[in-house]
Motif scaffolding. Structure first.
Motif, short mmCIF file in Angstrom:
data_model
loop_
_atom_site.label_atom_id
_atom_site.label_comp_id
_atom_site.label_asym_id
_atom_site.label_seq_id
_atom_site.Cartn_x
_atom_site.Cartn_y
_atom_site.Cartn_z
N THR A 142 0.83 -1.20 0.00
CA THR A 142 0.00 0.00 0.00
C THR A 142 0.87 1.25 0.00
O THR A 142 1.89 1.33 0.69
N VAL A 143 0.45 2.24 -0.79
CA VAL A 143 1.14 3.53 -0.88
C VAL A 143 0.31 4.57 -0.14
O VAL A 143 -0.92 4.63 -0.28
N VAL A 144 0.96 5.40 0.65
CA VAL A 144 0.31 6.49 1.38
C VAL A 144 0.94 7.79 0.93
O VAL A 144 2.16 7.92 0.85
N ASP A 145 0.08 8.78 0.62
CA ASP A 145 0.62 10.06 0.19
C ASP A 145 -0.33 11.19 0.55
O ASP A 145 -1.54 11.00 0.67
N VAL A 146 0.25 12.38 0.71
CA VAL A 146 -0.53 13.60 0.89
C VAL A 146 -0.89 14.11 -0.49
O VAL A 146 -0.02 14.34 -1.33
N ILE A 147 -2.17 14.28 -0.72
CA ILE A 147 -2.67 14.55 -2.07
C ILE A 147 -3.27 15.94 -2.15
O ILE A 147 -3.98 16.38 -1.26
N SER A 148 -2.98 16.62 -3.26
CA SER A 148 -3.67 17.87 -3.56
C SER A 148 -3.81 17.97 -5.08
O SER A 148 -2.84 18.00 -5.80
N GLY A 149 -5.03 17.97 -5.54
CA GLY A 149 -5.29 18.21 -6.95
C GLY A 149 -4.81 17.11 -7.88
O GLY A 149 -4.92 15.92 -7.60
N SER A 150 -4.23 17.56 -9.02
CA SER A 150 -3.92 16.64 -10.11
C SER A 150 -2.85 15.62 -9.76
O SER A 150 -2.76 14.57 -10.40
N SER A 151 -2.02 15.89 -8.74
CA SER A 151 -1.02 14.89 -8.36
C SER A 151 -1.69 13.62 -7.86
O SER A 151 -1.17 12.52 -8.00
N GLY A 152 -2.88 13.78 -7.28
CA GLY A 152 -3.58 12.63 -6.74
C GLY A 152 -4.08 11.68 -7.81
O GLY A 152 -3.92 10.46 -7.69
N VAL A 153 -4.71 12.22 -8.85
CA VAL A 153 -5.25 11.33 -9.88
C VAL A 153 -4.12 10.64 -10.65
O VAL A 153 -4.26 9.50 -11.09
N GLY A 154 -3.00 11.33 -10.82
CA GLY A 154 -1.86 10.69 -11.47
C GLY A 154 -1.33 9.53 -10.66
O GLY A 154 -1.03 8.45 -11.20
N LEU A 155 -1.23 9.72 -9.34
CA LEU A 155 -0.74 8.64 -8.49
C LEU A 155 -1.77 7.52 -8.39
O LEU A 155 -1.40 6.34 -8.34
N ALA A 156 -3.05 7.86 -8.37
CA ALA A 156 -4.09 6.83 -8.35
C ALA A 156 -4.01 5.95 -9.59
O ALA A 156 -4.17 4.73 -9.52
N LEU A 157 -3.76 6.58 -10.73
CA LEU A 157 -3.60 5.82 -11.97
C LEU A 157 -2.40 4.89 -11.88
O LEU A 157 -2.49 3.70 -12.20
N ALA A 158 -1.25 5.43 -11.45
CA ALA A 158 -0.03 4.63 -11.39
C ALA A 158 -0.19 3.47 -10.41
O ALA A 158 0.24 2.34 -10.69
N CYS A 159 -0.80 3.72 -9.25
CA CYS A 159 -0.97 2.66 -8.26
C CYS A 159 -1.94 1.60 -8.76
O CYS A 159 -1.70 0.39 -8.56
N ARG A 160 -3.00 2.00 -9.39
CA ARG A 160 -3.97 1.02 -9.89
C ARG A 160 -3.35 0.12 -10.94
O ARG A 160 -3.52 -1.10 -10.94
#
Length: 376
Positions: A108-126
């Motif tokens: 599992t990856v944990v990160d502090v998310i704000s805006g577009s960085s979040g959807v990019g990381l969600a894509l990469a993790c998925r």
């Protein structure tokens, strides 16, 4: 005889059409071959996953805003799947962590998310089979929270996102993305962004590269490649002309250069940092841009070039154009547009754009409503 002549004429016409089609196809193949061999590979094609579609964003010449005799290019990161440079960085973060033995498969990856960085990381993790826990502040937009959950992430809303993310990661033994991010950002820009730019330009010499400051990842990563492979290229950093913080207006009144609503846009909504010692070797010039100039150029990019970018893109382009106006004839200037204006619709970017019809538009509408409808 007449019928025979008509048949001959029709056959000749078909041959001419076939010849034109064949010529067009040949030209397209030659152009595609030239593009893939150095002047910028062709976008599109078949990809095995969404991650494979990240990168290879187009480099576009500004044909209306650039001064005569100087070529100005923008590399537009909005062509990534989630519409921003953050896709490249998020995928690079996961790739870096795997390559350096810091992230096991399925962890599992944990990160502090704000805006577009979040959807990019969600894509990469998925795509890499990593569950994601996104920690967001209380003031984060509800739409971003919904989108993160829509992409399969768990969203935790907290008063202090950084502290909460660290505590959650430590308690469960999960991977905290904040720690390796600076190294990962620099690594991905050095391994991909910098080489791709030089490969796309081919024999054309890059005289100036216009970089954002930000966290310094792009500056150091691309800068390292340019110093090694294109040492004559001058690296110019675009920065704010001043750095108001989120409490500036409360403490001091309206800022002379930055509209208050820009605090979450081109201005920093985090504690500003100066250019650190690690970045200084890659800086030849610093260009300061005001919030008003960033907005003006972002709007001009849309109206003149058909490029819809955000406020930071306006600032970087403003810096590139300032350099281009002072550069000698034949110079080649390139900057990177980090995203698209579609994620900035709630900022002042569209202020002044009317929502109601003008008199001319109303007149056209009236003419259409009074005309007779055609018979079906």
């Amino acid at each position: 005889l007449i019928m025979q002549a008509r048949k001959l004429a029709a056959a000749a016409s078909r041959r001419r059409v076939q010849t034109r089609i064949s010529t067009a196809v040949t030209r397209h193949r030659v152009h595609s071959s030239a593009s893939s061999s150095g002047s910028g590979s062709e976008r599109g094609g078949v990809h095995e996953s969404t991650l494979d579609a990240i990168g290879n964003t187009p480099i576009i010449r500004l044909r209306h805003m650039a001064p005569p005799g100087v070529t100005v290019y923008v590399k537009w990161e909005a062509f990534n799947p989630m519409l921003s440079m953050k896709d490249r960085l998020s995928a690079g973060l996961i790739e870096w962590a795997h390559a350096h033995g810091q992230l096991d498969h399925g962890k599992t990856v944990v990160d502090v998310i704000s805006g577009s960085s979040g959807v990019g990381l969600a894509l990469a993790c998925r795509e890499r089979d990593h569950p994601l826990v996104a920690v967001m502040g209380n003031d984060s937009a509800v739409e971003w929270r919904q989108l993160m959950r829509f992409m399969g992430a768990k969203v935790v809303v907290a008063d202090c996102p950084e502290t909460t993310a660290a505590a959650v990661a430590e308690k469960h033994g999960w991977f905290l993305a904040a720690h390796p991010r600076p190294d990962a950002n620099e690594w991905i820009h050095a391994h991909k962004t910098g080489p791709v730019i030089l490969e796309a330009l081919g024999p054309q010499r890059l005289s100036h590269f216009i970089a954002p400051h930000g966290t310094g990842g792009m500056l150091r990563g691309v800068g390292r490649i340019l110093r090694a492979r294109s040492p004559a290229t001058r690296i110019c950093v675009v920065d704010q002309d001043s750095r108001p913080h989120v409490d500036y207006e409360v403490m001091n009144g309206p800022h002379y250069s930055w509209p208050a609503k820009l605090m979450d846009g081109w201005t920093t909504d985090f504690k500003p940092t100066s250019i650190d010692d690690a970045s200084i070797p890659y800086v030849d010039d610093i260009i300061t841009i005001s919030g008003h100039e960033a907005l003006r150029v972002a709007r001009e990019l849309a109206s003149s070039e058909g490029i819809f970018t955000g406020i930071s893109g306006g600032a970087l382009t403003a810096g590139a154009l300032r350099v281009a106006r002072e550069a000698p004839k034949g110079a080649c200037v390139l900057t990177v547009l980090l995203d698209t204006s579609h994620v900035h619709l709630s900022t002042p970017l569209l202020d002044g754009m009317p929502t109601q019809m003008s008199d001319e538009e109303a007149e056209l509408a009236a003419a259409g409503s009074t005309s007779k409808r055609p018979h079906r």
